[in-house]
Design an enzyme around this catalytic site. Structure first.
Site, PDB file in Angstrom:
ATOM      1  N   LYS A  42       0.822  -1.213   0.000  1.00 43.39           N
ATOM      2  CA  LYS A  42       0.000   0.000   0.000  1.00 43.39           C
ATOM      3  C   LYS A  42       0.853   1.259   0.000  1.00 43.39           C
ATOM      4  CE  LYS A  42      -2.088  -0.954   3.890  1.00 43.39           C
ATOM      5  NZ  LYS A  42      -1.546  -2.213   4.383  1.00 43.39           N
ATOM      6  N   GLU A 174      -2.864   6.277   6.182  1.00 42.84           N
ATOM      7  CA  GLU A 174      -3.316   5.902   7.523  1.00 42.84           C
ATOM      8  C   GLU A 174      -3.561   7.123   8.409  1.00 42.84           C
ATOM      9  OE1 GLU A 174      -1.749   2.566   9.375  1.00 42.84           O
ATOM     10  OE2 GLU A 174      -0.979   1.641   7.560  1.00 42.84           O
TER      11      GLU A 174
END
Lengths: 251, 378
Positions: A42, A174
């Site tokens: 990611k 995140e």
């Protein structure tokens, strides 16, 4: 309309294939989440969007611009802003100064030698920055040094710094990592609110709660490749996702 | 918390500073610093440190080769004297231009690296410049003898070619020695200080502080740190060149030792001692070091015996022999001790010390105010 189109991206570190033929299309105005287990690639993928990594093969198109090989500041000037896993702010400066810098960067470009202007006389920059601080609820703290903020407030500040630039695409790595539940919910609310501005967002996230409350579309990355794409509800039930991401357990 | 800035406050600050500088000959006289030679040094090295601080204090890039620009400024000034005449204004302008070009070249290469590598690169460039000036470029720099203005030089615009005595820079007839020299340096310093103050308050200044704080965020904010650091490097090189020119305006002689690494180190000490990143700090630091250099290096065993004469002999002799290590030739020991004390106890330099004292006063006066305010409520 697609704002970001990733096709056939490969990236290897030595023998490790971090990304393997990744194809991804982000629709304008959507919140697109990229999820996947640890080591799925990611962050590598995100770094390919912002000029930190150059893919071995494949293309990353932002509108009509290829982002491959562009320097980070050029990519930002093209309209891509990024929020980091740990908030990256100017910690020695005040909150207001923190927001003024990106505001000036958007108005004056990557370099401007305004050595004789007084910053405190620049009402345009000041007002725009103050508005932004009010929007994220940090206006009373404008004269505080950024280093003294809590983790949640630092995230707010970083978001403000990105949003004040009116980006076309906002990348969030995140955004709630390491936050308390309360801070996480605050951040989700904030992200939902800025969704109203029609900014396209790509979110990388571990926290399913965050993903399902924000995303319009989810791509699941596992072992460096996109295994599944769809609406959050569809993803939830997909057996391939549960296999890869949750090790077969039910959500 | 940071203090609020406003144009009004900055003007008041500047005017107070200007008055303090221009009256220095009066208020520095009681501590034995009120003579022109030393005052000139305060101004010149204050200017040098102010320029250095624009780079180091704002961007955090620690240059260890700023003496190179001081030297380039000096040689340019003396050459301007030789070719155009003894007027200090063209000399200063030429020095600023040449040192700026020089800084652009060195900065362009050195700023490819940051941190310790940047420091080492600038140090290497400065030592190369020193060696070039000392030996290789003797036709331009006159090597170890030093470059001076000779009576046979063209000096195109000097009308008064027939003057007797040594050649001294003069501004339309006013010779740049003594107090005239001091006031010339003081006015140059005030102009430079004013520019530095504007840079501190400008968008450019805040970008430089952004470089120091977080270059990564800067990149992802659409800003290119490189031209900012290069501009700061060139501006600070120009300040150093101007300081070098002033050294020659007050005494028209340029030597290679001005470019030695010790001179580069000295300006680092001045800035840190006074308080890097503050406007006044570097000037305080420069003045303090130059003052101590003059006071302590002038001491010898004789003066120490006079000072400690009140002690009984068996104490006086060891005391004098120990303290004599710290004065005269050894005054650098005193400087070293002082530097250590400041860095350990006042990492923000003298300016931090002043603001701590200021806060102490504010707190005690604040207490009495709140007591006064509470009284009617009772």
């Amino acid at each position: 309309m697609e704002i970001l189109k990733v096709s056939g991206v490969n990236k290897a570190f030595g023998g490790l294939k971090a990304l393997h033929d990744v194809n991804l299309a982000v629709e304008e105005g959507m919140v697109h989440a990229i999820i996947g287990p640890n080591g799925a690639g990611k962050s590598t993928l995100l770094n390919c969007f912002v000029g930190r990594l150059i893919p071995d093969t494949g293309t990353v198109m932002f509108g009509d611009t290829s982002l491959i090989g562009l320097k980070a500041h050029k990519i930002n000037q093209a309209g891509v802003s990024r929020v980091f896993q740990t908030p990256e702010i100017f910690s020695d400066l005040t909150l207001l100064e923190n927001v003024m810098i990106p505001t000036m960067a958007r108005r004056d470009g990557e370099f401007a030698l305004h050595a004789f202007k007084r910053l405190d006389r620049d009402a345009e920059i000041h007002d725009k920055s103050m508005h932004m601080l009010e929007d994220v609820g940090l206006a009373e703290k404008k004269d505080m040094i950024a280093a003294s903020l809590s983790r949640g407030d630092k995230r707010r500040l970083e978001l403000a710094m990105c949003l004040v630039q009116d980006p076309k695409l906002l990348l969030l790595d995140e955004p709630t990592a390491g936050m308390s539940r309360a801070d996480t919910n605050n951040t989700i609310d904030l992200l939902k609110r800025i969704g109203d501005r029609g900014i396209t967002k790509v979110v990388i996230e571990h926290d399913m709660h965050v993903v399902f409350s924000l995303a319009d579309k989810v791509s699941v990355l596992a072992q460096g490749t996109v295994i599944c794409e769809g609406k959050p509800q569809e993803i939830k039930g997909d057996p391939r996702v549960q296999e890869a991401y949750l090790g077969g357990a039910h959500l | 918390m940071t203090s609020k800035t406003s144009p009004m406050r900055d003007w008041i600050f500047f005017v107070v500073f200007a008055i303090a500088v221009l009256t220095m000959p009066i208020w520095l006289a009681p501590i034995g610093a009120g003579y022109p030679d030393l005052l000139q040094k305060f101004m010149i090295y204050g200017l040098f440190a102010t320029g250095f601080n624009l780079l180091f204090g704002l961007t955090g890039y620690l240059s260890f080769g700023h003496a190179a620009f001081l030297g380039v400024g000096s040689y340019s000034a003396v050459w301007t004297f030789k070719l155009l005449g003894m007027n200090p204004v063209p000399a200063a302008i030429v020095a600023v231009i040449t040192s700026g070009i020089f800084a652009l070249l060195i900065g362009y290469v050195s700023l490819r690296r940051s941190g310790i590598y940047f420091s080492i690169l600038t140090l290497a460039f400065a030592q190369m410049s020193y060696n070039l000036a000392y030996s290789v470029l003797t036709p331009i720099t006159n090597g170890e003898t030093g470059l001076r203005v000779l009576r046979t030089d063209p000096r195109l615009f000097d009308s008064s070619n027939a003057v007797d005595g040594p050649l001294i820079a003069n501004l339309f007839g006013i010779e740049m020695t003594g107090y005239a020299g001091f006031y010339f340096c003081a006015i140059v310093l005030l102009i430079a200080f004013f520019i530095a103050q504007r840079i501190f308050r400008s968008p450019f200044g805040i970008m430089l502080r952004a470089v120091k704080t977080n270059q990564n965020r800067m990149n992802y904010t659409g800003l290119n740190p490189r031209p900012y650091t290069l501009a700061a490097f060139v501006i600070s090189g120009m300040y150093a060149g101007l300081a070098g020119a002033l050294l020659c305006i007050t005494d028209p002689l340029a030597g290679a030792e001005r470019m030695q690494w010790t001179a580069s180190g000295e300006v680092v000490l001045m800035t840190i001692l006074g308080g890097a990143g503050t406007l006044l700090g570097p000037i305080f630091g420069a003045a303090l070091i130059k003052y101590f250099e003059n006071i302590f290096s002038a001491f010898n065993d004789q003066t120490l015996h006079e000072i400690f004469g009140f002690l009984p002999d068996f104490i006086e002799v060891p005391v004098v022999s120990v303290t004599s290590l710290f004065v005269g030739e050894g005054w650098h020991l005193t400087l070293g001790v002082l530097f250590m004390l400041i860095v350990i106890f006042l990492p923000g330099g003298l300016m931090e010390g002043f603001s701590r004292i200021g806060r102490l006063f504010k707190r005690s006066s604040g207490k009495s105010e709140s007591r006064g305010a509470a009284a009617p409520a009772d």
